[in-house]
Design an enzyme around this catalytic site. Structure first.
Site, PDB file in Angstrom:
ATOM      1  CG  HIS A 155      40.024  41.590  46.375  1.00 27.16           C
ATOM      2  ND1 HIS A 155      40.049  43.080  45.838  1.00 27.16           N
ATOM      3  CD2 HIS A 155      39.380  40.847  45.463  1.00 27.16           C
ATOM      4  CE1 HIS A 155      39.538  42.653  44.498  1.00 27.16           C
ATOM      5  NE2 HIS A 155      39.267  41.472  44.414  1.00 27.16           N
TER       6      HIS A 155
ATOM      7  CG  ASN B 129      40.543  35.947  38.718  1.00 28.98           C
ATOM      8  OD1 ASN B 129      41.768  36.116  38.876  1.00 28.98           O
ATOM      9  ND2 ASN B 129      39.477  36.714  39.056  1.00 28.98           N
TER      10      ASN B 129
ATOM     11  CD  GLU C 117      39.177  40.306  40.785  1.00 30.33           C
ATOM     12  OE1 GLU C 117      38.514  40.859  41.790  1.00 30.33           O
ATOM     13  OE2 GLU C 117      38.795  39.363  40.169  1.00 30.33           O
TER      14      GLU C 117
ATOM     15  CD  GLU D 236      35.010  35.474  43.358  1.00 28.77           C
ATOM     16  OE1 GLU D 236      34.057  35.048  43.731  1.00 28.77           O
ATOM     17  OE2 GLU D 236      35.757  36.524  43.434  1.00 28.77           O
TER      18      GLU D 236
ATOM     19  CG  ASP E 140      41.288  45.748  46.698  1.00 31.25           C
ATOM     20  OD1 ASP E 140      41.358  44.766  47.360  1.00 31.25           O
ATOM     21  OD2 ASP E 140      40.199  45.990  45.771  1.00 31.25           O
TER      22      ASP E 140
END
Length: 355
Positions: free
Chosen positions: A242, A206, A271, A165, A273
């Protein structure tokens, strides 16, 4: 942190998907038996990829939950156990207890381990975040941290999220402690130091909100292209994914994965979801399943998309409700470890690709 754009959602196909997934009790017994024979990890391996999940240390004490991780997946990522606050709580004093616990569990279950993360602006120990460092001092601290952590897990971690990030939504560099003190050169240095500590580990940048095209993913494309030109060791780009139903699906995802692959790097969904506004219902779960299938297929469509990691697999231990009040139900299994339509969508995509 999620996307602010909205898109009208077309639910007819998703609702039809849910109807198609409904099975009679006898048929479900056959399906359950089939699930026991071939796991998501095994299905992914047939396509030359992995399918993993993050896990946090307290979750390993939940026996039924932990057993599902060991059974269904072939890779895992420590959710917090390898972050800086956990691994170097005092300057020069390293503690690998949490990370080692997950690595040892993974090795016992035959799971590969992705390392997460060597540097990030969040969850830093107070001695680091509150310090007044010169550029040379912070470079020395960063080099020592990366070197010690990567060497400790050499041969046990197959890939690292080296820098996490590091850009803003508009593509500018995030003004974290490393950028403000050292400047943007810290990114290339971090990759070089990680490579020196373990030349065989795959090294990633990432971030979130980079699944589709836009200013943020464009910035990473430009950065990785420049790092490659400068012969900096960069092996992959991690798209966190996400997602949230209310903000629309990143329909350019496959094309975006492909353009990063065309730079000569691997891409991983790191990651995943897909949260919904609570309460959940059949329509939302059908749309969620459609999206899980779309993400899986986007990865499967690009040879250099090497794997998918869900950020937890059951709503029992999801991070979403504590960070996004009123939202949740984001994962392929519910709180009772019963799989949802999302699981079937993932499974169907992997099965079709591996057949």
């Amino acid at each position: 942190m999620r996307r602010t754009r909205t898109r009208a959602a077309t639910l007819a196909a998703a609702t039809a998907l849910l109807a198609g997934l409904a099975v009679a009790p006898a048929a479900h017994a056959v399906t359950a038996h089939h699930h026991a024979e071939t796991t998501l990890g095994q299905l992914a391996e047939r396509t030359g990829r992995y399918f993993g999940s993050a896990v946090d240390n307290p979750e390993l004490t939940d026996t039924d939950y932990a057993n599902l991780l060991g059974k269904e997946f072939d890779a895992t990522t420590p959710g917090n156990g390898m972050k800086w606050y956990a691994t170097e709580p005092q300057r020069g004093v390293f503690d690998f207890t949490a990370g080692d616990e997950i690595v040892n569990y993974a090795r016992a279950k035959g799971l590969k381990v992705r390392g997460h993360t060597l540097l990030w602006h969040s969850q830093l120990p107070s001695w680091l975040s509150s310090g007044a460092w010169t550029a040379d001092e912070l470079r020395s601290i960063l080099k020592n941290h990366i070197t010690q952590v990567v060497k400790h897990y050499k041969g046990k971690v197959f890939a690292w999220d080296v820098a996490n990030e590091i850009t803003n939504e508009d593509g500018t560099y995030r003004e974290n402690i490393f950028y403000k003190t050292i400047g943007p050169s810290y990114i290339a240095d971090a990759l070089r130091w990680a490579h020196a500590a373990d030349p065989k580990a795959k090294l990633y940048l990432n971030d979130y909100n980079v699944e589709g095209t836009g200013a943020k993913s464009d910035a990473y494309y430009t950065l990785i292209k420049q790092l490659k030109a400068d012969r900096v060791p960069i092996d992959g780009f991690g798209m966190q994914a996400h997602l949230a139903l209310q903000y629309g699906f990143p329909y350019q995802m496959r094309q975006n994965i492909q353009r990063f692959a065309d730079l000569g790097v691997d891409v991983a969904i790191t990651e995943l979801d897909i949260r919904v506004i609570l309460p959940s219902d059949a329509t939302k779960l059908a749309q969620q399943a459609d999206w899980y299938g779309r993400v899986t297929n986007a990865c499967l469509a690009v040879r250099r998309c090497v794997g998918i990691t869900v950020w937890g697999y059951s709503d029992r231990h999801s991070w979403i409700p504590s960070v996004f009040p009123g939202e949740g139900a984001a994962l392929p299994w519910d709180e009772n470890l019963v799989h949802k339509p999302a699981y079937d969508a993932i499974r169907n995509a992997l099965t079709a690709a591996g057949s």
